[in-house]
Scaffold this motif. Structure first.
Motif, short mmCIF file in Angstrom:
data_model
loop_
_atom_site.label_atom_id
_atom_site.label_comp_id
_atom_site.label_asym_id
_atom_site.label_seq_id
_atom_site.Cartn_x
_atom_site.Cartn_y
_atom_site.Cartn_z
N THR A 1 0.83 -1.20 0.00
CA THR A 1 0.00 0.00 0.00
C THR A 1 0.86 1.25 0.00
OG1 THR A 1 -1.54 -1.24 1.34
CG2 THR A 1 -1.93 1.12 1.15
N ASP B 1 2.45 1.71 -3.66
CA ASP B 1 1.52 2.13 -4.71
C ASP B 1 0.09 1.72 -4.34
OD1 ASP B 1 0.04 2.68 -6.94
OD2 ASP B 1 1.60 2.07 -8.34
N GLN C 1 -2.86 2.42 -5.67
CA GLN C 1 -3.70 1.92 -6.76
C GLN C 1 -3.41 0.47 -7.06
OE1 GLN C 1 -6.12 3.42 -8.85
NE2 GLN C 1 -6.21 4.76 -7.08
N ALA C 2 -2.12 0.18 -7.22
CA ALA C 2 -1.73 -1.18 -7.56
C ALA C 2 -2.14 -2.14 -6.46
CB ALA C 2 -0.23 -1.24 -7.80
N TYR D 1 -4.61 -1.87 -4.41
CA TYR D 1 -6.05 -2.06 -4.54
C TYR D 1 -6.35 -3.14 -5.58
CZ TYR D 1 -9.26 1.04 -2.08
OH TYR D 1 -10.07 1.62 -1.15
N SER D 2 -5.71 -2.99 -6.75
CA SER D 2 -6.07 -3.89 -7.84
C SER D 2 -5.54 -5.29 -7.62
CB SER D 2 -5.58 -3.32 -9.17
OG SER D 2 -4.21 -3.09 -9.09
N MET D 3 -4.56 -5.44 -6.71
CA MET D 3 -4.11 -6.80 -6.39
C MET D 3 -4.96 -7.40 -5.28
SD MET D 3 -1.88 -7.31 -8.54
CE MET D 3 -1.17 -8.87 -8.07
#
Lengths: 294, 346
Positions: free
Chosen positions: A175, A178, A180-181, A183-185
Motif C-alpha cells: 500500500t 503504490d 492503486q496497484a 487495490y487492484s491486487m
C-alpha cells in the motif's frame, strides 16, 4: 582539559538508551506515514495515552504488571482503530496539511482528556524493572534505561520481521509503495490503514510504558513527540531505517548536549540538528526524494 | 431578493467593495465599531482588543498559509520577536510607541526572511516542522539572552502612548488597535488584488506550474514570509503593550497552533476567514467559561475549565476539518446566498 572517557561512554550509552525509545516511537510514526501519508504530530500524545492506560490498569484496577501491559496494549490498539475510523478515514483525499492539522487537534483532545481524568500532576508508574544499576566497565547505567533499550530493540526487530514476512506487513508495504496497484491486487486498503494505526498505537503504548516508568507520567509527556518529529525528519518521513538511525543519533545528541551544556540545551541541540539536516537533505537522510512533474 | 450585478470591466470585478449594499453594511459596521467602546463594559472592551490583535496576526498567517500554501507553526515566535522588540526599544531608548511597533514589524520581518529561506528546498510538512524549530530557537533565545530579554523573568512594558496620551486601559487601547487591525485587513485584501497576490495563489495551487509561468518562487515565498511575519510582529508588539509584561512563556507553540486553528476554522485563503476565525477561537473559551460557571458542577469548576478548554480547542479543529473544511467564511457565504436568492433555493 582531559576527557573522562568512561563518563563520556556512560553518557553516550544512556543517550543510546533514550535513542532506542525515540527509534521505537519514530517507527510508529513512520508506519502511519508510510501507509496513510498522514504526518501524525500527535504521536507523543498517543504514547502518553498508552502510558496512562497502563497506569489505569495497574495502579487503578490493581492488575498484575503483565496483565496490565496486555490490557493497555489491547486498549491502545482499539484506540488507534477508533482514531483512524473517526478522524483519519474522512480525511482521505484531502490535502496532507488538513490531515496533519487533524492530528494536531487529536493531540490537544488527548491532553485535555488526560488532564480531565488524571489531573495534570505527575504520577508514578508501578516499578517493574529490576532496581540494581547495570555496570559496563566503569560506566554505570540505570537498569531502566538498559531494559528500555532492550525492549525497544526487541520490538523494533519484531516489527521489521512483521513488515518483511507477515501478510499484513507485506500488504502495508505494498500500500505504501503504490496504493492503486495494491487495490487492484486485492489488498483491502482501508483495512491496511486501520492496521497501520492499530499497530502504531500499540508500539506507541509500549514506548509510553517504558518512557513513563523511567521518568514518570504527566500530561506534558507529549513533548517527547517533538523530539520524535526531529527523529523522523532526520531519517526521512517514510524510512524505517531512517527512524532507527535518527532515533539513536538524536538520543545521543540530546544526552551529550544535556550533560555538557545543561538540560535546557537538549531541545535546542535537537532542533539545530533538524535545521542542519533540512538544509542539506530536505527529505531526510534516507527519505524518498519525490520527483515532481507537471 | 437581490438581482445579480453585472460587471463590465476587470477592475469592477476585482473591486473591494463592489455593491452599494455591501458599502452600506460596511458603513453600519464601522459605526458599530466606533460606537462600541462607549457602550461596552471593561470586560467586553478587553475582549475586543484581544480579538483585534488576534485578527491582525491571523490575517498575517492567512497570507502565508491560506494564500501561499506554506504552512507555518512559527507565528508565535514572530509575535514574540515583535513583543520583545517593543519592550526593549521602550525600556532602553524610550522610542515612541508607534515607531517601536513599526520596528517590531520589521524585526519580525527579518526573522521571517531567515526562516523562509529554506522554503524553496523544504516543502509542505517538512517546512511546517522546520517552522516549529524557529519557535523552539526563538524561545531559547528569549530565555537565555538574559541581559537583553530579562531571561525567564521577562520584561515589563509601560502602556503605549500616542500623542502624549497614555493608552493604559482597554478603552484607550481600543483606539490604537482598531485602526491598525483595520489597516492590516485592508492591506491584505488589497494585496490579493495585485500581481503579488495572484502570484501567491498560483504558488499555493501548484508551485512548479507557477515557476513555469515565470514566477520567481524563492522571491515570492520569501515575500509571503516577510509580509506574514510583519503582521505577526506588529501584533506581537500590540500584545506587549496590551499585557504590559512578556516572558518567554508568553509565546508558546500552542499559540502558533491557535492561529493556524483560527484560520482553518475561519477559512483558509479568505480575508473574512481570518476575522471570523480569530473572533470565534478567542470567544469560545470565554463562552465556555461562563457555561461552566452555570453548570451545577461539584465545587471547583475552575479545575475542569483548563482541560475542557483544551479538548474543545482540539475538537473544533477536528470537527471543522472533517465537516466544514472551508471554514466559517464558507458558512457565511452560504447564508448570504440563501438570502440573495430567497425565495428560491440553490
Amino acid at each position: 582539559m582531559t576527557i573522562d572517557w568512561w563518563l563520556l561512554f556512560e553518557i553516550v550509552l544512556s543517550g543510546l538508551g533514550a535513542g532506542g525509545l525515540y527509534a521505537l516511537t519514530g517507527l510508529a510514526f513512520v508506519t502511519i506515514y508510510k501507509a496513510t501519508r498522514v504526518v501524525n504530530i500527535a504521536i507523543g500524545e498517543m504514547l502518553m495515552v498508552g502510558a496512562y492506560l497502563f497506569f489505569a490498569f495497574s495502579a487503578g484496577l490493581n492488575l498484575p504488571v503483565w496483565a496490565a501491559i496486555l490490557a493497555a496494549l489491547v486498549a491502545s490498539g482499539a484506540f488507534g482503530a477508533l482514531v483512524e475510523r473517526v478522524m483519519i478515514r474522512p480525511m482521505l483525499g484531502e490535502s496532507p496539511i488538513s490531515s496533519f492539522m487533524v492530528t494536531v487537534g487529536l493531540g490537544s483532545i488527548l491532553v485535555g482528556i488526560v488532564e480531565l481524568v488524571w489531573t495534570a500532576d505527575q504520577q508514578r508508574l508501578p516499578e517493574f524493572f529490576p532496581a540494581a544499576p547495570v555496570k559496563i566497565g566503569d560506566a554505570m547505567l540505570s537498569s531502566k534505561v538498559v531494559w528500555g533499550f532492550a525492549v525497544a530493540v526487541l520490538l523494533i526487530g519484531a516489527v521489521l520481521l512483521a513488515l518483511r514476512f507477515w501478510r499484513g506487513g507485506v500488504a502495508l508495504r505494498a500500500t505504501a509503495s503504490d496504493q492503486q496497484a495494491a487495490y487492484s491486487m486485492g489488498i483491502d486498503v482501508p483495512r491496511v490503514f486501520s492496521l497501520a494505526w492499530v499497530g502504531a498505537a500499540m508500539i506507541a503504548c509500549v514506548a509510553g510504558i517504558v518512557v513513563g516508568s523511567i521518568g514518570g507520567i504527566s500530561s506534558v509527556m507529549g513533548v517527547f513527540g517533538l523530539s520524535v518529529l526531529v527523529v523522523v525528519i532526520f531519517g526521512g518521513l517514510d524510512s524505517v531505517l531512517g527512524a532507527l538511525v535518527g532515533g539513536l543519533v538524536v538520543g545521543m545528541v540530546e544526552a551529550l548536549a544535556g550533560f555538557y551544556l545543561g538540560g535546557e540545551y537538549r531541545l535546542l541541540a535537537t532542533f539545530l540538528l533538524l535545521v542542519l539536516v533540512l538544509l542539506v537533505r530536505p527529505y531526510g537522510l534516507f527519505g524518498t526524494h519525490e520527483i515532481e512533474r507537471l | 431578493m437581490r438581482i445579480g450585478t453585472a460587471r463590465q470591466t476587470y477592475a469592477a470585478d476585482a473591486a473591494l467593495f463592489d455593491t452599494p449594499t455591501q458599502r452600506a453594511w460596511l458603513a453600519v459596521l464601522a459605526v458599530a465599531l466606533l460606537g462600541f467602546p462607549f457602550l461596552a463594559s471593561e470586560y467586553w472592551l478587553y475582549l475586543a482588543c484581544l480579538v483585534a490583535i488576534h485578527i491582525l496576526s491571523a490575517t498575517g498567517l492567512n497570507i502565508l498559509t491560506g494564500y501561499t500554501g506554506l504552512v507555518s507553526l512559527g507565528q508565535a515566535a514572530f509575535m514574540g520577536v515583535g513583543a520583545y522588540t517593543v519592550a526593549i526599544l521602550q525600556q532602553r531608548w524610550g522610542v515612541p510607541s508607534l515607531l517601536s511597533l513599526a520596528a517590531a514589524g520589521l524585526a519580525a520581518l527579518l526573522l521571517g526572511l531567515l526562516v523562509g529561506l529554506p522554503s524553496l528546498r523544504v516543502k509542505g510538512l517538512y517546512l511546517a516542522i522546520a517552522t516549529i524549530a524557529a519557535g523552539v530557537l526563538a524561545h531559547f533565545a528569549f530565555s537565555h539572552f538574559t541581559t537583553v530579554t530579562g531571561g525567564s523573568a521577562g520584561l515589563t512594558v509601560r502602556p503605549a502612548s500616542v500623542l502624549g496620551i497614555a493608552l493604559e486601559d482597554s478603552f484607550r487601547f481600543y483606539w490604537l488597535v482598531l485602526p491598525l487591525t483595520a489597516a492590516g485587513l485592508l492591506g491584505s485584501a488589497n494585496l490579493l488584488r495585485t500581481r503579488i497576490g495572484r502570484a501567491f495563489i498560483a504558488i499555493r495551487d501548484r508551485d512548479i506550474s507557477a515557476e513555469v509561468l515565470g514566477i520567481p518562487l524563492l522571491r515570492y515565498k520569501l515575500l509571503a514570509f516577510a509580509i506574514s511575519s510583519f503582521y505577526a510582529g506588529v501584533a506581537g508588539g500590540l500584545y506587549a503593550f496590551f499585557f504590559r509584561a512578556i516572558t518567554p512563556e508568553t509565546f508558546p507553540l500552542v499559540l502558533s497552533i491557535f492561529f493556524l486553528a483560527a484560520i482553518i476554522v475561519g477559512g483558509l485563503g479568505t480575508v473574512l476567514g481570518s476575522i471570523l476565525g480569530a473572533l470565534f477561537m478567542t470567544l469560545v473559551p470565554e463562552v465556555l467559561k461562563s457555561v461552566m460557571g452555570w453548570l451545577p458542577l461539584s465545587g471547583n469548576a475552575t479545575l475542569y475549565l483548563s482541560p475542557v478548554r483544551t479538548i474543545v480547542f482540539g475538537a473544533l479543529i477536528v470537527l471543522f476539518l472533517v465537516f466544514e473544511p472551508l471554514g466559517l467564511a464558507e458558512v457565511w457565504r452560504r447564508v448570504r446566498r440563501t438570502f440573495h436568492l430567497w425565495p428560491f433555493r440553490t
